[in-house]
Design an enzyme around this catalytic site. Structure first.
Site, PDB file in Angstrom:
ATOM      1  N   HIS A   1      -9.262  -7.079  -1.494  1.00 27.59           N
ATOM      2  CA  HIS A   1      -8.179  -7.752  -0.990  1.00 27.59           C
ATOM      3  C   HIS A   1      -7.010  -8.202  -2.005  1.00 27.59           C
ATOM      4  O   HIS A   1      -7.501  -8.790  -2.922  1.00 27.59           O
ATOM      5  CB  HIS A   1      -8.365  -8.573   0.144  1.00 27.59           C
ATOM      6  CG  HIS A   1      -8.981  -8.133   1.443  1.00 27.59           C
ATOM      7  ND1 HIS A   1     -10.345  -8.042   1.515  1.00 27.59           N
ATOM      8  CD2 HIS A   1      -8.240  -7.654   2.517  1.00 27.59           C
ATOM      9  CE1 HIS A   1     -10.503  -7.329   2.478  1.00 27.59           C
ATOM     10  NE2 HIS A   1      -9.325  -7.179   3.317  1.00 27.59           N
TER      11      HIS A   1
ATOM     12  N   ASP B   1      -6.525  -3.723  -0.158  1.00 28.44           N
ATOM     13  CA  ASP B   1      -5.746  -4.099   0.916  1.00 28.44           C
ATOM     14  C   ASP B   1      -4.834  -5.194   1.084  1.00 28.44           C
ATOM     15  O   ASP B   1      -5.167  -6.269   0.285  1.00 28.44           O
ATOM     16  CB  ASP B   1      -6.699  -4.167   2.190  1.00 28.44           C
ATOM     17  CG  ASP B   1      -7.553  -2.791   2.547  1.00 28.44           C
ATOM     18  OD1 ASP B   1      -7.351  -1.922   1.690  1.00 28.44           O
ATOM     19  OD2 ASP B   1      -7.982  -2.738   3.699  1.00 28.44           O
TER      20      ASP B   1
HETATM   21 ZN    ZN Z   1      -5.873  -5.769   6.065  1.00 33.23          ZN
END
Ligand code: ZN
Length: 321
Positions: free
Chosen positions: A278, A122
């Protein structure tokens, strides 16, 4: 002198005295009465001014209460307005008529696969994405990138590279601003549309999958998540939450070892895992951890795959495994 005259003069004198005393008495009496009335009057006027002051206090209290009431009434009106606003999207469905380009052909769901791991990244693209792509290439692993539109603005060449190397690209958000995107279904669709257009313009592919910022149910979208999810599904999009988190999104920098351990422990619990990682500039350790994660899990017999709109989603509330 005639004694009769003397008696008469005496009587006259007596009467005179009586008259004088009576006049004097009446005079004193009237003064006393006036004094009494004066004192009484002063008392009355004092009581009167006290009452006037009390009345003034009551009047002031009343006007304060009146102002408070007006304030409360305004608050009530605002609360009613907010409620109306919150309920409006679900009630009106006006947003269904908007964004005519925001439809995608629904994928045919496949059977859930065993021993499969979907690595998802993400918040990118970022300055770390190139290194990450190289590691994934080394192990012939395809992953999924849920991108942020504003990051795409800064790293458009990297987004193209993600697509070129065969990874899946899904929408995460355009602004990643929870407060604004979850304000209403319209606000979410506006944000989503902007991010989707950026990806389509740069890669030639229109994304069909997405991940809600904060996951599909979070503290920012409580009032709208049900109609919002329904609307996105109606438009043909598939969203993915996760069942394994790399725990790399904390405020402090997480070590490579912690990230690897979180993923390995999580994956061990499930037949198939969608792993949340992430890809922003501060996640260098995530890039390093991915190498270890792939090596270890490949050795354990797992295989890695990218997400697409045919993969049965893992979600927090809908279609939960
Ligand atoms: Zn996010």
């Amino acid at each position: 002198m005639d004694p009769q005259d003397t008696t008469f003069a005496k009587q006259v004198k007596r009467i005179k005295r009586i008259i004088i005393w009576s006049v004097l008495f009446l005079f004193v009496l009237s003064i006393l009465c006036s004094l009494f009335l004066l004192i009484k009057n002063v008392g009355l006027s004092r009581r009167l001014s006290r009452s006037v002051a009390e009345l003034e206090t009551v009047r002031q209290t009343l006007s304060t209460r009146e102002a408070e009431l007006a304030g409360l009434s305004a608050q009530w009106d605002a609360a009613q307005e907010n409620l109306k606003e919150a309920a409006a999207p679900a009630a009106s469905f006006a947003y269904q008529q908007e964004y005519p380009d925001l439809y995608i052909e629904r994928g045919e769901p496949t059977q859930p696969q065993s021993n499969v791991i979907y690595l998802t990244f993400d918040d990118g693209p970022s300055g770390n994405t190139s290194a990450l792509l190289d590691i994934l290439d080394t192990y012939h692993v395809k992953a999924t990138f849920f991108i942020v539109g504003t990051e795409v603005d800064d790293h458009s060449a990297i987004l193209k590279e993600i697509a070129k190397r065969g990874h899946s690209i899904g929408i995460h958000t355009d602004t990643h601003n929870y407060r604004s995107i979850y304000k209403s279904i319209d606000a979410f669709l506006t944000d989503f549309s902007s991010a989707s257009q950026k990806v389509e313009r740069l890669t030639g592919q229109k994304p069909s999958i997405f991940r809600f910022p904060g996951g599909s149910i979070n503290s920012y979208n409580q009032l709208i998540y049900q109609p919002l999810i329904a609307e996105m599904l109606r438009r043909g999009y598939v969203f993915f939450d996760w069942n394994v988190s790399a725990e790399d999104a904390t405020e402090h920098i997480v070590s490579k070892e912690t990230i690897v351990a979180a993923v390995l422990n999580g994956v061990a619990k499930y037949d198939r895992s969608i792993v949340l990682l992430h890809d922003s500039d501060r996640h260098e350790n995530t890039v390093l951890a991915v190498k270890d994660i792939i090596e270890t899990l490949s050795a354990q017999g797992y295989r890695f795959a990218p997400l697409d709109n045919t993969v049965p989603p893992i979600t927090f509330s809908y279609n939960k495994e």
